[in-house]
Design a protein around this motif. Sequence first.
Motif, mmCIF file in Angstrom:
data_model
loop_
_atom_site.group_PDB
_atom_site.id
_atom_site.type_symbol
_atom_site.label_atom_id
_atom_site.label_comp_id
_atom_site.label_asym_id
_atom_site.label_seq_id
_atom_site.Cartn_x
_atom_site.Cartn_y
_atom_site.Cartn_z
ATOM 1 N N ALA A 1 16.656 -5.668 2.392
ATOM 2 C CA ALA A 1 15.795 -4.750 3.136
ATOM 3 C C ALA A 1 14.385 -5.309 3.238
ATOM 4 O O ALA A 1 13.742 -5.229 4.297
ATOM 5 N N THR A 2 13.902 -5.890 2.146
ATOM 6 C CA THR A 2 12.563 -6.481 2.160
ATOM 7 C C THR A 2 12.516 -7.683 3.088
ATOM 8 O O THR A 2 11.552 -7.857 3.849
ATOM 9 N N VAL B 1 12.197 -1.261 9.174
ATOM 10 C CA VAL B 1 11.838 -0.353 8.078
ATOM 11 C C VAL B 1 12.853 0.783 7.965
ATOM 12 O O VAL B 1 13.223 1.194 6.850
ATOM 13 N N LEU B 2 13.316 1.281 9.102
ATOM 14 C CA LEU B 2 14.124 2.499 9.143
ATOM 15 C C LEU B 2 15.606 2.206 9.351
ATOM 16 O O LEU B 2 15.996 1.117 9.766
ATOM 17 N N THR C 1 5.397 5.794 5.446
ATOM 18 C CA THR C 1 4.730 4.915 4.492
ATOM 19 C C THR C 1 5.782 4.335 3.564
ATOM 20 O O THR C 1 6.360 5.047 2.746
ATOM 21 N N THR C 2 6.054 3.036 3.702
ATOM 22 C CA THR C 2 7.096 2.388 2.910
ATOM 23 C C THR C 2 6.513 1.188 2.184
ATOM 24 O O THR C 2 5.923 0.304 2.813
ATOM 25 N N THR C 3 6.681 1.168 0.865
ATOM 26 C CA THR C 3 6.125 0.113 0.019
ATOM 27 C C THR C 3 7.232 -0.799 -0.476
ATOM 28 O O THR C 3 8.280 -0.335 -0.932
ATOM 29 N N TYR C 4 6.959 -2.104 -0.409
ATOM 30 C CA TYR C 4 7.905 -3.140 -0.827
ATOM 31 C C TYR C 4 7.276 -3.915 -1.978
ATOM 32 O O TYR C 4 6.115 -4.314 -1.919
ATOM 33 N N ARG D 1 20.325 0.666 2.713
ATOM 34 C CA ARG D 1 20.394 0.157 1.339
ATOM 35 C C ARG D 1 19.409 0.876 0.441
ATOM 36 O O ARG D 1 19.693 1.150 -0.730
ATOM 37 N N VAL D 2 18.262 1.187 0.967
ATOM 38 C CA VAL D 2 17.253 1.938 0.216
ATOM 39 C C VAL D 2 17.715 3.374 0.017
ATOM 40 O O VAL D 2 17.645 3.928 -1.094
#
Length: 319
Positions: A4-5, A74-75, A134-137, A241-242
């Motif tokens: 995902a990252t 991201v989504l 807002t998505t943090t990796y 996956r997240v």
Amino acid sequence: MTGATEAVVAASETFLGLLSDQQRQRAVYDRDDTDTLAGWTNLPVGREQDRNGVGLRDLNEEQRAAAMAVADAVLSDEGFEELRAVVAAGNVLNERGGGNTSFGSELFFFAFFGEPDLADRFTVQIGGHHLAVTTTYDGGRVMPTPQFTGVDPRAFEVSGGRVEPMRDEAEAVFDLLAALGERTRDGARIDGEFAEILVGPGEDGTFPEEQEGVRVSDLPAEQRQMVSEAVRAWVGDSDERVADALMAQYEAEFDRTYVGWAGSTDRDEPGSYVRIDGPRLWIEFSNQAQTGSGDELHYHSVYRDKQRDYGLVPRGEQR
């Protein structure tokens, strides 16, 4: 969740590589600029820029396509389609308001807190009217909260087809309430009126001290499954996956998670309010009475993780 990252890093590098120096300066912030990161809102966009990042209105066609590819990475597929539908709703408001410059598909912004990297922490933030993603990796760690989703109007037509951006969320929470027996539903009622969600923009960490409603683990299996489906309506907007990993964690805490409602159990009634409150999970859904679309109500919602909003790691846990 390294995959995902990797997808987001690749899409982000492509987008940022297409920007001018001035655009890039507007798009990329220091990764530790927490005050700016937390400065999101669901309100309409002003005539002057009042969102973090660079706006679609300032991008050419190639840059816009690359920005939307970041959102797509991201989504999940469902989350990306919902984002596109919320953006389209802005155009409807624009038309109904006679060209109101606070609404429209150009008024969505993309910001990066830290340079996209496979190992180091960075955050992707996408914001506009009724939208804050807002998505943090952080290497293999991914946290997709806080996430605000709303829509006005609730339903509209585009090219002859009906669009209902938050139909899944609305059906999930109100079908759940309808499935509860009268006694259980009465026990799930939260005292008071909620004209707005509680833990929205500018309200980081202000969760109620006491949980209210009915405990999920006390519900029969079919209703517990409906709670899971309601939770996934929000969590599932993230990369699959997240979302799968988070769902497993939230469901494992259903013995300490509560469902509550206030106002009404009617999905068409202004002031109807639903909450799912766990040790980490926090979801609110609210029917808003005031609207600029000509409809009698529209939706606001927020999904948060009490321990990991903005990718924070609980004290005592190693990074």
